[in-house]
Design an enzyme around this catalytic site. Structure first.
Site, PDB file in Angstrom:
ATOM      1  N   GLU A 187       0.813  -1.222   0.000  1.00  0.00           N
ATOM      2  CA  GLU A 187       0.000   0.000   0.000  1.00  0.00           C
ATOM      3  C   GLU A 187       0.843   1.268   0.000  1.00  0.00           C
ATOM      4  O   GLU A 187       0.514   2.226  -0.692  1.00  0.00           O
ATOM      5  CB  GLU A 187      -0.969   0.007   1.191  1.00  0.00           C
ATOM      6  CG  GLU A 187      -2.168  -0.925   1.021  1.00  0.00           C
ATOM      7  CD  GLU A 187      -1.891  -2.366   1.421  1.00  0.00           C
ATOM      8  OE1 GLU A 187      -0.725  -2.670   1.779  1.00  0.00           O
ATOM      9  OE2 GLU A 187      -2.812  -3.197   1.376  1.00  0.00           O
ATOM     10  N   HIS A 210     -11.187  -5.025   9.769  1.00  0.00           N
ATOM     11  CA  HIS A 210     -11.788  -4.932   8.433  1.00  0.00           C
ATOM     12  C   HIS A 210     -13.183  -4.309   8.462  1.00  0.00           C
ATOM     13  O   HIS A 210     -13.958  -4.474   7.518  1.00  0.00           O
ATOM     14  CB  HIS A 210     -11.881  -6.328   7.787  1.00  0.00           C
ATOM     15  CG  HIS A 210     -10.559  -6.957   7.489  1.00  0.00           C
ATOM     16  ND1 HIS A 210      -9.723  -7.414   8.476  1.00  0.00           N
ATOM     17  CD2 HIS A 210      -9.922  -7.187   6.316  1.00  0.00           C
ATOM     18  CE1 HIS A 210      -8.636  -7.929   7.914  1.00  0.00           C
ATOM     19  NE2 HIS A 210      -8.732  -7.792   6.608  1.00  0.00           N
TER      20      HIS A 210
END
Lengths: 327, 344
Positions: free
Chosen positions: B78, B147
């Site tokens: 990322e 998440h």
């Protein structure tokens, strides 16, 4: 070998000398400004002049350079205006960044200087993106990111090298290994002590070069720039160099290194070696070189006058440029 | 206005997917990057292509239409690819970068908050970063603490970033188009409970913008204002139905943008209804909900018949168990209860 020192014209060699001389004089003045309390957050690049000079000798205005917290030498080598740089250091409205960036964030896109960056390792992925942009848009420009031995241990370098390698991006990763991340020695912090070797894991060339030699830098960078421009992918260059000053203005480097070590590197000073080369090859006389030095010194003095005479930013600048548009 | 005959009942994912197709078609500067945005990268010769089309299938079909040069599967890096999005945006492209879950911001926060957010300002306005980051948020499907976060409040904290949270397929398509056309960095927060939703006014086929920084009144009412954002707008609409059955007329303000915040629409509604219930799934401390509450308290105090009320999760992480997760999320019943309290 795509490039060798035999490709170095006299004009280019003299440009390199003048660039390094200008960086040195600019940084000496910056130090005086910092000592006088007019500039905050100085990270001096004295001693490291040859690294960006040898690289930028191969770059065009539409090639991009991205730097670090210690980036005055990158900016000057890339052709950023000295007046605007000095004005930026003093926080003036006429500065490269309108006085909003300061010493650690100088940028001038018209010259392809996409910014110094105060966070170690932060600009490395950005440079990969700049290279991606050139590739997607079909431009043959290249992207160069300078970073230190400290940043070599940031994950961002490894992520970016992998990305650049799998996508064959036109980017040069140039590590200025000046032997210290702040006060932490490279032999303590970099496992295996080689940054260049890390390229092997990403299937790209990794080259170690004497960063105190502008000629060696010119040669190694020439090959890497040509490789990138021709679409053959990235290169990691580890330039072994030395910062003569402390990490920042008030840092006393003798609290973590010896005077003998400092002398060892100063005896290999990049500017003195370039002077010797130019005289030996008959490219210039001592008088010529003294004249170049005088010109560099005067350019820096003019930059200080320009900065002094420039206004500070207006108060409304505090809240402009946060967004391009914000309702 | 969308006519009845033109109403297309796309899901949120289909609407966003259509927006990205149209954006890439109309602007060659738009590229898409992220993990598995196509899938099976590099295996076209074995007949594998577009295996996933994104973790939500939101980018399905793009690689087949636009090719791997503009639709790039990335390694799981990322910091690398969000940072590359910053650099690409600063030099002429309009990248749409997929950060799979908002909770993954931690591995690339430097690129978002130090580079994307600050470059325009630090460089004196001379460089802009037209980068769009889309990311998945929200509880509701037992994805547990890492998440399921919402986190838009965190990004709204940073000057230089714009943050939008679509609430249905119509606003999803319009906000995607506005975000990719915007010259500033924009984060789009996609709530996972909305992905299959077909509710709302329907989705026109042509390209249209939902303006960034503007809230919309999703339902008009007179007695109490309910503000929702993303999925909680749907919760507020359901609660408004229940309140109507009890004889109360609730106005639902769909905030849509967290930054900029549309102060005017919120204040106008509160000055009319004199009561407000702020419904937000993000963590409650230093949050967007507290910002809305402060706004109303500071600028509409004299109009209020009751203190502003916030309906948020407790100050806790998102639990996994089906026995616990519903207790975390703002519920229809919780909103009705909070509204009833200020109405009485």
């Amino acid at each position: 070998m795509v490039t060798s020192t035999s490709d170095l014209t006299t004009d280019k060699a003299l440009w390199m000398f003048e660039t390094m001389m200008t960086i040195r004089r600019f940084e000496e003045q910056a130090r005086r400004e910092a000592d006088a309390g007019r500039l905050r957050g100085l990270h001096s690049s004295i001693g490291q002049e040859a690294v960006p000079t040898g690289v930028c000798a191969h770059l065009r205005d539409d090639d991009y350079v991205l730097g670090t917290h210690r980036s005055h030498h990158h900016c000057i080598a890339k052709g950023v205006d000295l007046n605007e740089m000095m004005a930026e250091l003093l926080g003036k409205a006429t500065g490269t960044n309108k006085g909003k960036g300061g010493t650690m964030h100088i940028a001038d896109v018209n010259k392809g200087m996409l910014g110094a960056n105060g966070v170690v390792g932060s600009n490395i992925p950005v440079a990969a993106g700049v290279a991606l942009s050139a590739k997607v848009q079909g431009r043959d420009s290249v992207s160069v990111v300078f970073f230190g031995d400290g940043a070599a241990n940031q994950g961002s370098l490894h992520e970016s090298m992998n990305l650049a390698a799998i996508w064959k991006l036109p980017v040069l990763f140039v590590c200025e290994n000046n032997r210290y991340a702040e006060s932490t020695p490279v032999e303590y912090a970099v496992a295996g002590t080689s940054v260049a070797n890390r390229a092997e894991g990403y299937a790209m060339p990794g080259v170690t070069v004497d960063g105190q030699s502008a000629l060696d830098m010119f040669e190694v960078a020439g090959e890497a720039v040509a490789r990138a421009r021709e679409g053959r992918g990235p290169t990691l260059i580890e330039a072994q160099t030395y910062r003569y000053m402390g990490h920042f203005g008030a840092d006393d480097p003798l609290s973590y290194r010896t005077a003998e070590e400092e002398q060892y590197y100063k005896d290999r000073d990049c500017i003195e070696r370039m002077k010797a080369h130019l005289i030996e090859t008959g490219a210039a006389s001592q008088e010529d070189l003294d004249g170049i030095d005088a010109r560099a010194t005067e350019a820096v003095a003019a930059a200080v006058r320009f900065a002094d005479e420039s206004p500070y930013p207006q108060p409304e600048e505090l809240t402009t440029d946060v967004y391009v548009s914000y309702p | 206005m969308v006519t009845e005959s033109a109403v297309r009942r796309l899901t949120y994912i289909q609407a966003a997917n259509e927006a990205v197709h149209q954006l890439m078609e109309s602007d060659p500067r738009v590229i898409v990057m992220g993990e598995d945005v196509a899938g099976a990268a590099g295996r076209e010769d074995q007949g594998f292509i577009d295996a996933w089309g994104g973790p939500l299938r939101l980018t399905k079909g793009l690689i087949q239409r636009f090719g791997p040069e503009r639709v790039r599967d990335t390694p799981i890096s990322e910091a690398g690819f969000v940072g590359a999005g910053v650099g690409a945006a600063a030099t002429g492209l309009r990248p749409l970068v997929d950060l799979m879950y908002a909770g993954f911001y931690g591995v690339c926060a430097d690129q978002i908050t130090n580079n994307a957010a600050k470059i325009h300002y630090m460089f004196g306005g001379k460089v802009s970063v037209p980068l769009t980051i889309m990311t998945n948020i929200g509880a509701g499907v037992n994805s547990a603490a890492q998440h399921s976060e919402s986190l838009y409040s965190l990004f709204a904290h940073f000057p230089g970033l714009k943050c939008v949270v679509p609430s249905d397929p119509f606003t999803a398509k319009g906000l995607y188009i506005s975000a990719l056309r915007d010259d500033d960095p924009v984060l789009i927060f996609n709530h996972k409970m909305l992905m299959g939703l077909r509710a709302g006014p329907g989705v026109p086929e042509e390209m249209y913008e939902v303006p960034i920084g503007r809230a919309s009144v999703a339902r008009e009412g007179a007695d109490v204002t309910l503000t929702g954002i993303g999925y909680t707008t749907q919760v507020c609409l359901q609660a408004a139905d229940d309140l109507a059955a009890s004889g109360y007329s609730a106005e639902v303000v769909d905030l849509l943008s967290v930054s900029p915040m549309d102060e005017e629409t919120i204040l106008e509604s509160v000055k009319k209804t004199r009561k407000i219930v702020i419904v937000d799934e993000d963590y409650p401390r230093c949050s967007f909900a507290s910002d809305v509450s402060a706004l109303v308290a500071e600028q509409a105090f004299d109009y209020l018949d009751a203190p502003p009320v916030r309906v948020t999760p407790p100050h806790t992480s998102v639990p996994y168990s089906t026995a616990l997760e519903p207790l975390f999320m703002p519920s229809r019943e919780g909103v009705v209860e909070a509204a009833a309290a200020v109405l009485e």
